[in-house]
Design an enzyme around this catalytic site. Structure first.
Site, PDB file in Angstrom:
ATOM      1  N   ASN A 165     -86.533  -1.103  66.151  1.00  0.00           N
ATOM      2  CA  ASN A 165     -85.622  -0.024  66.592  1.00  0.00           C
ATOM      3  C   ASN A 165     -85.271  -0.080  68.069  1.00  0.00           C
ATOM      4  OD1 ASN A 165     -88.216   0.734  67.306  1.00  0.00           O
ATOM      5  ND2 ASN A 165     -87.827   2.918  66.998  1.00  0.00           N
ATOM      6  N   PRO A 189     -91.398 -10.601  67.446  1.00  0.00           N
ATOM      7  CA  PRO A 189     -90.511  -9.477  67.180  1.00  0.00           C
ATOM      8  C   PRO A 189     -90.374  -9.237  65.681  1.00  0.00           C
ATOM      9  CG  PRO A 189     -89.204 -11.424  67.571  1.00  0.00           C
ATOM     10  CD  PRO A 189     -90.644 -11.838  67.745  1.00  0.00           C
ATOM     11  N   SER A 243     -95.444   1.414  62.921  1.00  0.00           N
ATOM     12  CA  SER A 243     -95.930   2.536  62.122  1.00  0.00           C
ATOM     13  C   SER A 243     -97.441   2.680  62.202  1.00  0.00           C
ATOM     14  CB  SER A 243     -95.538   2.316  60.654  1.00  0.00           C
ATOM     15  OG  SER A 243     -96.204   1.158  60.177  1.00  0.00           O
ATOM     16  N   GLU A 264     -98.924   1.886  69.832  1.00  0.00           N
ATOM     17  CA  GLU A 264     -97.881   2.922  69.959  1.00  0.00           C
ATOM     18  C   GLU A 264     -97.341   3.150  68.553  1.00  0.00           C
ATOM     19  OE1 GLU A 264     -97.960   3.587  74.132  1.00  0.00           O
ATOM     20  OE2 GLU A 264     -97.156   4.646  72.386  1.00  0.00           O
ATOM     21  N   CYS A 298     -89.368   6.860  67.493  1.00  0.00           N
ATOM     22  CA  CYS A 298     -90.652   7.507  67.178  1.00  0.00           C
ATOM     23  C   CYS A 298     -90.803   8.822  67.919  1.00  0.00           C
ATOM     24  CB  CYS A 298     -91.795   6.587  67.569  1.00  0.00           C
ATOM     25  SG  CYS A 298     -91.698   6.188  69.302  1.00  0.00           S
ATOM     26  N   GLU A 395     -92.303  11.376  58.945  1.00  0.00           N
ATOM     27  CA  GLU A 395     -91.276  10.987  59.907  1.00  0.00           C
ATOM     28  C   GLU A 395     -90.035  10.537  59.142  1.00  0.00           C
ATOM     29  OE1 GLU A 395     -92.482   7.510  62.029  1.00  0.00           O
ATOM     30  OE2 GLU A 395     -91.854   8.404  63.902  1.00  0.00           O
TER      31      GLU A 395
HETATM   32  N1  NDP Z   1     -94.875   4.812  69.084  1.00  0.00           N
HETATM   33  C1  NDP Z   1     -93.815   4.078  69.335  1.00  0.00           C
HETATM   34  O1  NDP Z   1     -93.465   3.770  70.490  1.00  0.00           O
HETATM   35  C2  NDP Z   1     -92.994   3.584  68.188  1.00  0.00           C
HETATM   36  C3  NDP Z   1     -93.355   3.769  66.862  1.00  0.00           C
HETATM   37  N2  NDP Z   1     -92.558   3.293  65.839  1.00  0.00           N
HETATM   38  C4  NDP Z   1     -92.908   3.600  64.451  1.00  0.00           C
HETATM   39  O2  NDP Z   1     -92.687   2.429  63.612  1.00  0.00           O
HETATM   40  C5  NDP Z   1     -92.075   2.840  62.380  1.00  0.00           C
HETATM   41  C6  NDP Z   1     -90.736   2.208  62.233  1.00  0.00           C
HETATM   42  O3  NDP Z   1     -90.744   0.911  62.722  1.00  0.00           O
HETATM   43  P1  NDP Z   1     -91.049  -0.298  61.730  1.00  0.00           P
HETATM   44  O4  NDP Z   1     -90.646  -1.547  62.393  1.00  0.00           O
HETATM   45  O5  NDP Z   1     -90.510  -0.025  60.386  1.00  0.00           O
HETATM   46  O6  NDP Z   1     -92.632  -0.251  61.669  1.00  0.00           O
HETATM   47  P2  NDP Z   1     -93.612  -1.300  60.979  1.00  0.00           P
HETATM   48  O7  NDP Z   1     -94.931  -0.830  61.346  1.00  0.00           O
HETATM   49  O8  NDP Z   1     -93.273  -1.552  59.558  1.00  0.00           O
HETATM   50  O9  NDP Z   1     -93.318  -2.703  61.743  1.00  0.00           O
HETATM   51  C7  NDP Z   1     -93.583  -2.802  63.103  1.00  0.00           C
HETATM   52  C8  NDP Z   1     -93.831  -4.281  63.415  1.00  0.00           C
HETATM   53  O10 NDP Z   1     -95.021  -4.681  62.764  1.00  0.00           O
HETATM   54  C9  NDP Z   1     -94.778  -5.819  61.922  1.00  0.00           C
HETATM   55  N3  NDP Z   1     -95.673  -5.765  60.792  1.00  0.00           N
HETATM   56  C10 NDP Z   1     -95.526  -5.117  59.622  1.00  0.00           C
HETATM   57  N4  NDP Z   1     -96.604  -5.304  58.839  1.00  0.00           N
HETATM   58  C11 NDP Z   1     -97.457  -6.111  59.532  1.00  0.00           C
HETATM   59  C12 NDP Z   1     -98.741  -6.692  59.276  1.00  0.00           C
HETATM   60  N5  NDP Z   1     -99.380  -6.468  58.129  1.00  0.00           N
HETATM   61  N6  NDP Z   1     -99.311  -7.472  60.227  1.00  0.00           N
HETATM   62  C13 NDP Z   1     -98.671  -7.701  61.394  1.00  0.00           C
HETATM   63  N7  NDP Z   1     -97.451  -7.190  61.704  1.00  0.00           N
HETATM   64  C14 NDP Z   1     -96.865  -6.405  60.780  1.00  0.00           C
HETATM   65  C15 NDP Z   1     -93.319  -5.667  61.552  1.00  0.00           C
HETATM   66  O11 NDP Z   1     -92.830  -6.925  61.168  1.00  0.00           O
HETATM   67  P3  NDP Z   1     -91.545  -6.991  60.196  1.00  0.00           P
HETATM   68  O12 NDP Z   1     -90.595  -5.920  60.622  1.00  0.00           O
HETATM   69  O13 NDP Z   1     -91.030  -8.376  60.402  1.00  0.00           O
HETATM   70  O14 NDP Z   1     -92.074  -6.761  58.816  1.00  0.00           O
HETATM   71  C16 NDP Z   1     -92.739  -5.200  62.874  1.00  0.00           C
HETATM   72  O15 NDP Z   1     -92.554  -6.280  63.739  1.00  0.00           O
HETATM   73  C17 NDP Z   1     -91.978   4.321  62.446  1.00  0.00           C
HETATM   74  O16 NDP Z   1     -93.133   4.885  61.883  1.00  0.00           O
HETATM   75  C18 NDP Z   1     -91.943   4.632  63.936  1.00  0.00           C
HETATM   76  O17 NDP Z   1     -92.405   5.910  64.235  1.00  0.00           O
HETATM   77  C19 NDP Z   1     -91.424   2.583  66.067  1.00  0.00           C
HETATM   78  C20 NDP Z   1     -91.058   2.377  67.382  1.00  0.00           C
HETATM   79  C21 NDP Z   1     -91.784   2.883  68.527  1.00  0.00           C
HETATM   80  O1  LIG Z   2     -89.352   2.832  69.749  1.00  0.00           O
HETATM   81  C1  LIG Z   2     -89.273   3.960  70.141  1.00  0.00           C
HETATM   82  O2  LIG Z   2     -89.075   4.925  69.410  1.00  0.00           O
HETATM   83  C2  LIG Z   2     -89.359   4.144  71.606  1.00  0.00           C
HETATM   84  O3  LIG Z   2     -90.689   4.333  71.999  1.00  0.00           O
HETATM   85  C3  LIG Z   2     -88.519   5.297  71.980  1.00  0.00           C
HETATM   86  S1  LIG Z   2     -88.293   5.449  73.671  1.00  0.00           S
HETATM   87  O4  LIG Z   2     -89.347   4.730  74.414  1.00  0.00           O
HETATM   88  O5  LIG Z   2     -86.979   4.875  73.973  1.00  0.00           O
HETATM   89  O6  LIG Z   2     -88.355   6.893  73.888  1.00  0.00           O
END
Ligand code: NDP
Ligand SMILES: O=C(O)[C@H](O)CS(=O)(=O)O
Length: 492
Positions: A165, A189, A243, A264, A298, A395
């Site tokens: 994202n 990534p 996540s 995070e 997030c 979420e």
């Molecule tokens: N706290 C924060 O700053 C943030 C939190 N989030 C949270 O992440 C979620 C959405 O993002 P999303 O990308 O779907 O989250 P995911 O947790 O599904 O994926 C995050 C990353 O982890 C990788 N991944 C997934 N499964 C595994 C595994 N078993 N082992 C190693 N790496 C893995 C994904 O790879 P791939 O995509 O290639 O499968 C991706 O690169 C939401 O819950 C959001 O709240 C998102 C952004 C910021």
């Molecule tokens: O991936 C996210 O949601 C980011 O942490 C949001 S922010 O840093 O741009 O607020």
């Protein structure tokens, strides 16, 4: 650049880009020449084929990072930080192209995508300075003839896993402090958004980072690369954004050799509007927090609690403001809500809206897939929402604003805290006593007080409870990449 400096802005008939991995100072194909495809979410068209690296290649990248780390840490802080600063400068110089690449692979409207590049560069600018101020301590000894000196040293090799994202800023928010502190990095990534990371690697090479200092593994297999990152003893720290469920998996996988962890994770942000709030300011704050990145952040307001005395007025003002949300292809002028990243995201949003309506909520705006089809969804306002609905507990990660009502301050705080998450929270009030009481009572790492957009490189971003461990940004963010050691000098 291994991917063209400028992406065809219309993407109507994209020449398929080629993305490659980068480690030990070399651009690499995937094992056996394997690639995976990247598509533009707005058009569904393939825009790139990217090196699909294996776990063996991840191990080779870790070896390169390990081999380079001691000499990298041995440079003067000013020498390391000059390269960190140069990478930030190059990102700003190429902000248009990097924004186009980000918009192309993730769908974020171009202006917002370009804004992410500037935001991402701000972490490099910030840590290019912080890296020169890693101070230790001297401590009065507890015994005669002794002296105590405290040192801070880089952790070593850092593995980074980031989500789709914010495909630029989530990487720089990690590599900036790590590199400035003297760590070397292997970054993976998300498979949906490898191009922004590839562009960072291209600019890192141009910024003069020595071979092995910054390494990029692009791969369609998250779990196999993740297992290598978590099990390889040369990796001393894993930093993850994504996540909570995946964070839990990684935490378990890192427990065997007690790796340092920064997580995070997910959020479920409450946004509270009290009856003494500046309603127009509260509406602007809610619009910014909720609809940034089409609600795919997030820290987006996930639950909007409005005190009963101003509920109707707030809802009406929100409906008026939502008229200014224009859904479409992020490359088109005037678009501020792009497509959701994929159809899974649309289905989750739909599930939340349908669940709320079935349990008594009303749709005041939107509430359906956009007529553009694909992964476009109409910005939606729900009223009459209750804690019994999925939007209260999960979420949504999409452009849905659910309005809950409440009577008292205590009730609002209780509902806001009624979640296992604790990342961001927000409230609007002009009563100073209330502001201090509520800010102290909210169980979150970030509290926006009359502010819907608190994210900045100068502040410690991170959550409590199941929203993660550690902080990114600010002076605190570099501590996660340092080990504290003390010397006890005797015989003095
Ligand atoms: N706290 C924060 O700053 C943030 C939190 N989030 C949270 O992440 C979620 C959405 O993002 P999303 O990308 O779907 O989250 P995911 O947790 O599904 O994926 C995050 C990353 O982890 C990788 N991944 C997934 N499964 C595994 C595994 N078993 N082992 C190693 N790496 C893995 C994904 O790879 P791939 O995509 O290639 O499968 C991706 O690169 C939401 O819950 C959001 O709240 C998102 C952004 C910021
Ligand atoms: O991936 C996210 O949601 C980011 O942490 C949001 S922010 O840093 O741009 O607020």
């Amino acid at each position: 650049m291994n991917i063209p400096v400028n992406i065809p802005m219309n993407l109507k008939d994209p020449s398929v880009l080629t993305g490659r991995a980068y480690y030990d100072g070399q651009w690499r194909d995937g094992d056996g020449g394997r690639n995976f495809e990247v598509t533009n979410p707005a058009s569904g068209k393939v825009i790139a084929e990217v090196a699909d690296c294996s776990a063996e290649q991840a191990a080779a990248a870790i070896d390169a990072a390990y081999a380079a780390q001691k000499s990298w840490a041995g440079l003067l802080a000013s020498e390391r930080c000059a390269m960190v600063a140069e990478l930030g400068r190059l990102m700003v110089e190429h902000a248009d192209d990097l924004g186009a690449i980000l918009c192309a692979e993730m769908g974020k409207p171009f202006a917002e995508a370009r804004g992410e590049i500037i935001y991402g560069a701000s972490f490099l600018e910030w840590y290019a300075e912080e890296g020169k101020r890693i101070y230790g301590d001297t401590i009065p000894a507890a015994a005669k003839g002794k002296r105590i000196i405290v040192l801070k040293q880089p952790v070593g090799v850092v593995a980074s896993i980031t989500p789709w994202n914010f495909p630029n800023a989530m990487i720089t928010r990690k590599i900036a402090p790590a590199l400035a502190a003297g760590c070397t990095v292997v970054a993976r990534p998300a498979k949906l958004t490898p191009l922004s990371a590839t562009a960072i690697a291209v600019l890192a090479e141009r910024a003069g980072f020595p071979a092995g200092v910054f390494n990029l593994i692009t791969s369609s297999s998250a779990s196999s690369i993740g297992k290598e990152f978590c099990s390889n003893p040369k990796v001393r720290k894993l930093t993850f954004t994504g996540s909570t469920e995946v964070g839990r998996v990684l935490m378990r996988q890192c427990s065997d050799d007690i790796k340092k962890l920064s997580l995070e994770l997910g959020g479920n942000a409450p946004f509270i509007v009290f009856d003494d709030a500046d309603l127009d300011a509260a509406v602007e704050g809610a619009m910014g927090s909720k609809f940034r990145n089409a609600g795919q952040t997030c820290v987006c307001a996930n639950r909007i609690y409005v005190q009963k005395g101003v509920y109707e007025a707030f809802a009406e003002k929100m409906v008026m403001r939502m008229q200014s949300l224009h859904v479409g292809d992020g490359f088109q002028e005037g678009i501020n809500i792009g497509p959701l990243v994929d159809m899974d995201a649309v289905e989750k949003v739909e599930e939340h809206v349908n669940d709320a309506v079935e349990k008594g909520a009303e749709v005041m705006f939107g509430g359906f897939r956009h007529t553009l089809g694909g992964s476009f969804y109409t910005p939606t306002l729900l009223t009459g929402v209750t804690q019994a609905m999925k939007v209260a507990k999960e979420e949504t990660f999409g452009p849905v604003a659910p309005l809950f009502s409440f009577d008292t301050e205590e009730e609002a705080v209780q509902m806001a805290n009624d979640t296992e998450f604790g990342l961001a929270s927000y409230f609007y009030s002009r009563d100073i006593g209330r502001c201090l009481r509520v800010a102290e009572a909210l169980e979150y790492g970030i509290v926006g007080v009359n502010d819907g957009l608190p994210s900045t490189a100068v502040a410690p971003f991170g959550g409590v409870k199941q929203s993660g461990l550690g902080r990114e940004g600010s002076k605190y963010g570099i501590e996660d990449f340092l080990e504290v050691k003390y010397l006890s000098l005797g015989g003095i």
